[in-house]
Design a protein around this motif. Structure first.
Motif, short mmCIF file in Angstrom:
data_model
loop_
_atom_site.label_atom_id
_atom_site.label_comp_id
_atom_site.label_asym_id
_atom_site.label_seq_id
_atom_site.Cartn_x
_atom_site.Cartn_y
_atom_site.Cartn_z
N GLU A 291 -33.39 4.65 5.07
CA GLU A 291 -32.44 4.67 6.17
C GLU A 291 -33.14 5.14 7.43
O GLU A 291 -34.31 5.53 7.40
CB GLU A 291 -31.28 5.59 5.80
N VAL B 56 -20.47 6.82 -1.68
CA VAL B 56 -20.85 7.50 -0.46
C VAL B 56 -21.81 8.62 -0.81
O VAL B 56 -21.54 9.42 -1.71
CB VAL B 56 -19.61 8.08 0.26
N GLN C 163 -10.38 1.77 4.40
CA GLN C 163 -9.47 1.28 3.35
C GLN C 163 -8.43 2.34 2.98
O GLN C 163 -7.27 2.03 2.76
CB GLN C 163 -10.27 0.88 2.11
N ASP C 164 -8.88 3.60 2.93
CA ASP C 164 -7.96 4.67 2.56
C ASP C 164 -6.83 4.82 3.57
O ASP C 164 -5.65 4.87 3.20
CB ASP C 164 -8.71 6.01 2.44
N HIS D 164 -15.98 -7.81 1.08
CA HIS D 164 -15.50 -6.58 0.47
C HIS D 164 -14.18 -6.11 1.07
O HIS D 164 -13.32 -5.57 0.38
CB HIS D 164 -16.56 -5.50 0.63
N LYS E 8 -14.65 0.50 -4.94
CA LYS E 8 -14.94 1.59 -4.02
C LYS E 8 -16.45 1.69 -3.84
O LYS E 8 -17.20 1.64 -4.81
CB LYS E 8 -14.42 2.88 -4.66
N LEU E 9 -16.89 1.84 -2.61
CA LEU E 9 -18.32 1.99 -2.38
C LEU E 9 -18.72 3.43 -2.59
O LEU E 9 -17.95 4.35 -2.35
CB LEU E 9 -18.65 1.58 -0.95
N PRO F 123 -21.78 -3.30 -0.81
CA PRO F 123 -20.69 -4.03 -1.47
C PRO F 123 -21.24 -5.14 -2.36
O PRO F 123 -22.07 -5.92 -1.93
CB PRO F 123 -19.90 -4.63 -0.30
N ALA G 13 -20.86 2.71 3.97
CA ALA G 13 -19.97 2.83 2.83
C ALA G 13 -18.88 3.85 3.11
O ALA G 13 -17.70 3.63 2.83
CB ALA G 13 -20.76 3.25 1.59
N GLN G 14 -19.28 4.95 3.71
CA GLN G 14 -18.35 6.03 4.02
C GLN G 14 -17.26 5.54 4.98
O GLN G 14 -16.07 5.74 4.73
CB GLN G 14 -19.17 7.12 4.70
N ILE H 36 -19.88 -7.54 3.83
CA ILE H 36 -18.88 -6.53 4.15
C ILE H 36 -17.51 -7.17 4.31
O ILE H 36 -16.51 -6.65 3.83
CB ILE H 36 -19.30 -5.77 5.43
N SER I 70 -24.04 1.82 -2.73
CA SER I 70 -23.26 1.84 -1.50
C SER I 70 -23.21 0.48 -0.81
O SER I 70 -22.59 0.33 0.22
CB SER I 70 -23.78 2.92 -0.55
N SER J 125 -25.55 3.87 3.66
CA SER J 125 -24.74 4.90 3.00
C SER J 125 -23.61 5.36 3.92
O SER J 125 -22.51 5.65 3.47
CB SER J 125 -25.62 6.08 2.61
N ASN K 84 -14.98 2.80 3.21
CA ASN K 84 -14.05 3.44 2.26
C ASN K 84 -12.92 4.10 3.01
O ASN K 84 -11.75 4.00 2.65
CB ASN K 84 -14.77 4.53 1.46
#
Lengths: 310, 336
Positions: free
Chosen positions: B43, B268, A196-197, A218, B265-266, B259, A189-190, A215, B257, A186, A193
């Motif tokens: 996790e 979060v 990319q931003d 992606h 977009k993943l 890919p 992902a943060q 990854i 989350s 998780s 993202n």
């Protein structure tokens, strides 16, 4: 125009032996690698441990000395630019793999992020503080954290501090060496993202080094697969994933666990098949030393390491 | 025929921090049958490794409450001597990091033989060596005679992990616990090790608990999956059900989350995993990470609800959950 152009890069580490500690041989960590990246694109460098992907990234930014070959950044030769040429150094920054060891535990966040600013820009204390706070906001951390120490942050937050430091001096190229491999899904992902931003916002170029094909798929526009210091295949993401040509690439692609449990049997048989093909046709793809051949173009974008025809 | 091999009832493993005990594994119940792989995902900090260590009795200072029945015998409350008889024989564990799991000063052959000496003292030296060579061969290490004499540092990571597996299966265990067995390895090696574990499970008819943070690995390996969050199981189901019809917000968020094909977009997950001391002990533990879901959707004391045979979900919030980027209406529509 390509923002980064690497030509026949070689990084050799000496093996020393004997009473005079003479160099008797070399470990060819990177053995003739060439590529170019367009501005605003993400270029993925994939390989297993020991393939030379990290060494390539470190050589580009000047952390490893280059044995031969050329690195061109924005048309300028930066092959051995060293510490002096600070203008170039500013434009290329790095995000490191392990957010636990890449931040100095005895420095405050303010000092960590301000370090590149202090090197390259003459800011007053006030300006510096403002810049650091705005950087923290960009990476989604509270501006009040400037007086905290790295241990007060979680892994994902630390990696974002590392990113804030990398983008502090507004670089053009960022070398990201396994930026998320130490993080939970998780949090991964943060960070992805977020990368990319800011890429869109600042028109950044990434050299993205990773062992995780999911990854890379992606994130990247173009991908190169490395094996024992050489490229075995290079192409667009679609080339590599939909039409892998080299047996080593096929092997990598077949080894990715499929997230759909219904494909389990299929994936297993595919893997067995590729494994058989790998065993049978090994000599068609690797030379007598077990290294990949030179790259041959099979389309405009797609290069594969195959023995020369004829 | 599947028999119940392991049954854990209301297991609670607490660690002392300062003057208080904090539960890292909090009220976990599960079963493992033979010839079955139970995947446990979560996790870091979710308590999955603490659970594995509790089953093996490897915590030295933790307080363990509840029962762990192995073939009807409660191994959570037996004498260390009795547990030692079972460990390495009936119960075995594959550790995450093969370099720290092996003794750097001992030859590979001797390390594998150690567990045979302990549990099969009647074996002659010759028989033992034969068995060790057989085991090295079984985990597909080439040239067993040569490797027998080698030290761990002379082997690659994948080969070391094979040695760790050889030690684990030396006495044909009925229950094998694999704690992130491939996390330290490259993908191609990972695929080989996973195939190996699966084949061994079939050959020995054993039950396997596979602990991992990698959803792909679970999808490839497990028969049933338990998802852990903050010390609790939040969802447990048969593997196809879990991936095709995930219900708990945490399971859904995790799956989103990663890919996958064509994903822009993943997803979060907001916030962070709470630390052991700050963990809310009352109410839904995932509530803080999905603040847009109305507080009334959660239970005060969330329980596991059986929504269909074999599919359990904790808390009632799953039936009110939607992702913030999809509107509530669209979600309701999609479900009708």
């Amino acid at each position: 125009m390509a923002i980064l152009k690497v030509n026949d890069l070689k990084v050799y580490f000496p093996i020393k032996a004997g009473i005079f500690n003479r160099t008797v041989d070399h470990v060819k960590a990177v053995d003739g690698v060439s590529f170019s990246i367009e501005q605003g694109k993400t270029y993925g460098l994939v390989g297993e441990s020991g393939s030379g992907k990290t060494t390539t990234g470190r050589a580009v930014i000047g952390l490893e000395s280059i044995y031969s070959g050329k690195v061109m950044f924005n048309g300028k030769d930066i092959t051995n630019f060293g510490r002096k040429n600070s203008a170039l150094r500013k434009d290329v920054q790095m995000i490191f793999q392990d957010p636990y060891s890449s931040l100095n535990p005895r420095k405050r966040i303010l000092d960590i992020i301000a370090e590149p600013l202090r090197n390259f820009e003459n800011l007053s204390m006030q300006e510096e503080k403002k810049r650091v706070q705005s950087l923290l906001e960009i990476v989604g951390l509270s501006p009040e954290s400037i007086l905290k120490y790295p241990h007060e942050f979680s892994g994902g937050q630390r990696q974002r501090i590392g990113i804030a430091r990398a983008i502090a001096v507004r670089p053009k190229l960022i070398i990201a060496d396994e930026p998320v491999s130490a993080l939970d899904v998780s949090v991964q992902a943060q960070v992805l993202n977020f990368m990319q931003d800011i890429q869109k916002e600042l028109n950044l170029t990434y050299l993205f080094i990773s062992h995780d094909l999911g990854i890379v798929k992606h994130m990247c526009d173009d991908i190169a697969i490395m094996y024992k210091g050489r490229y075995v295949e290079q192409g667009t993401t679609a080339d590599i994933f939909n039409n892998p040509q080299h047996i080593y690439t096929k092997r990598l692609v077949s080894a990715i666990p499929d997230i759909n449990p219904r494909n389990r049997e299929k994936q297993y048989h595919f893997r067995q098949e590729v494994q058989r093909e790998y065993a049978n046709s090994y000599n068609d793809y690797f030379d007598s030393e077990g290294l990949a051949y030179g790259l041959q173009p099979i389309s405009d974008t797609h290069l594969v390491a195959l023995p020369e025809r004829g | 025929m599947r028999n119940k091999l392991l049954e854990i009832n209301n297991l609670k493993t607490s660690f002392r921090i300062g003057d208080n005990y904090y539960a890292a594994v909090d009220d976990v119940s599960l079963t493992v049958n033979n010839n079955e792989i139970l995947g446990i995902v979560g996790e870091s900090g979710s308590g999955k490794s603490a659970l594995a260590f509790s089953i093996m009795g490897l915590h030295t200072r933790a307080k363990i409450e509840g029962n762990i029945f192995y073939k009807g015998q409660d191994i959570a409350n037996i004498s260390p001597a009795k547990l030692n008889k079972l460990r390495g024989d009936d119960l075995a564990m594959i550790f995450q990091d093969p370099l720290t799991a092996l003794n750097p000063l001992m030859r590979i052959g001797d390390q594998i033989a150690e567990t045979l000496i302990l549990h099969k003292p009647e074996m002659s030296q010759k028989q033992r060596k034969e068995r060790v060579l057989e085991l090295i061969d079984l985990v597909r290490i080439p040239r067993p005679e040569h490797v027998y004499e080698q030290f761990p540092h002379e082997l690659s990571g994948g080969m070391r992990q094979r040695v760790v597996i050889a030690i684990a299966i030396a006495n044909r265990p009925d229950l094998l616990i694999a704690d992130e067995p491939t996390t330290a390895l490259d993908v191609t090696i990972q695929a080989q090790i996973l195939d190996l574990i699966r084949e061994l499970k079939n050959d020995l008819d054993s039950g396997v608990i596979l602990i991992t943070h990698d959803l792909g690995v679970v999808a490839e390996m497990a028969d049933r999956v338990a998802v852990m969050y903050a010390g609790q199981i939040v969802e447990i189901a048969e593997v196809h059900t879990l991936f095709e019809n995930p219900l708990h917000p945490y399971t859904k968020s995790l799956l989103n989350s990663v890919p996958t094909e064509g994903q822009e977009k993943l997803h979060v997950i907001q916030g962070v995993v709470p630390s052991l001391q700050k963990l809310p002990r009352k109410g839904c533990r995932f509530a803080a990470r999905i603040p847009w879901v109305d507080a009334s959707a959660h239970e005060e004391y969330p329980e596991l609800h059986e929504v269909e045979p074999g599919h359990f979900v904790r808390c009632t919030c799953y039936s009110h959950f939607y992702f913030p980027d999809e509107s509530k209406e669209a979600y309701a529509h999609g479900n009708s």
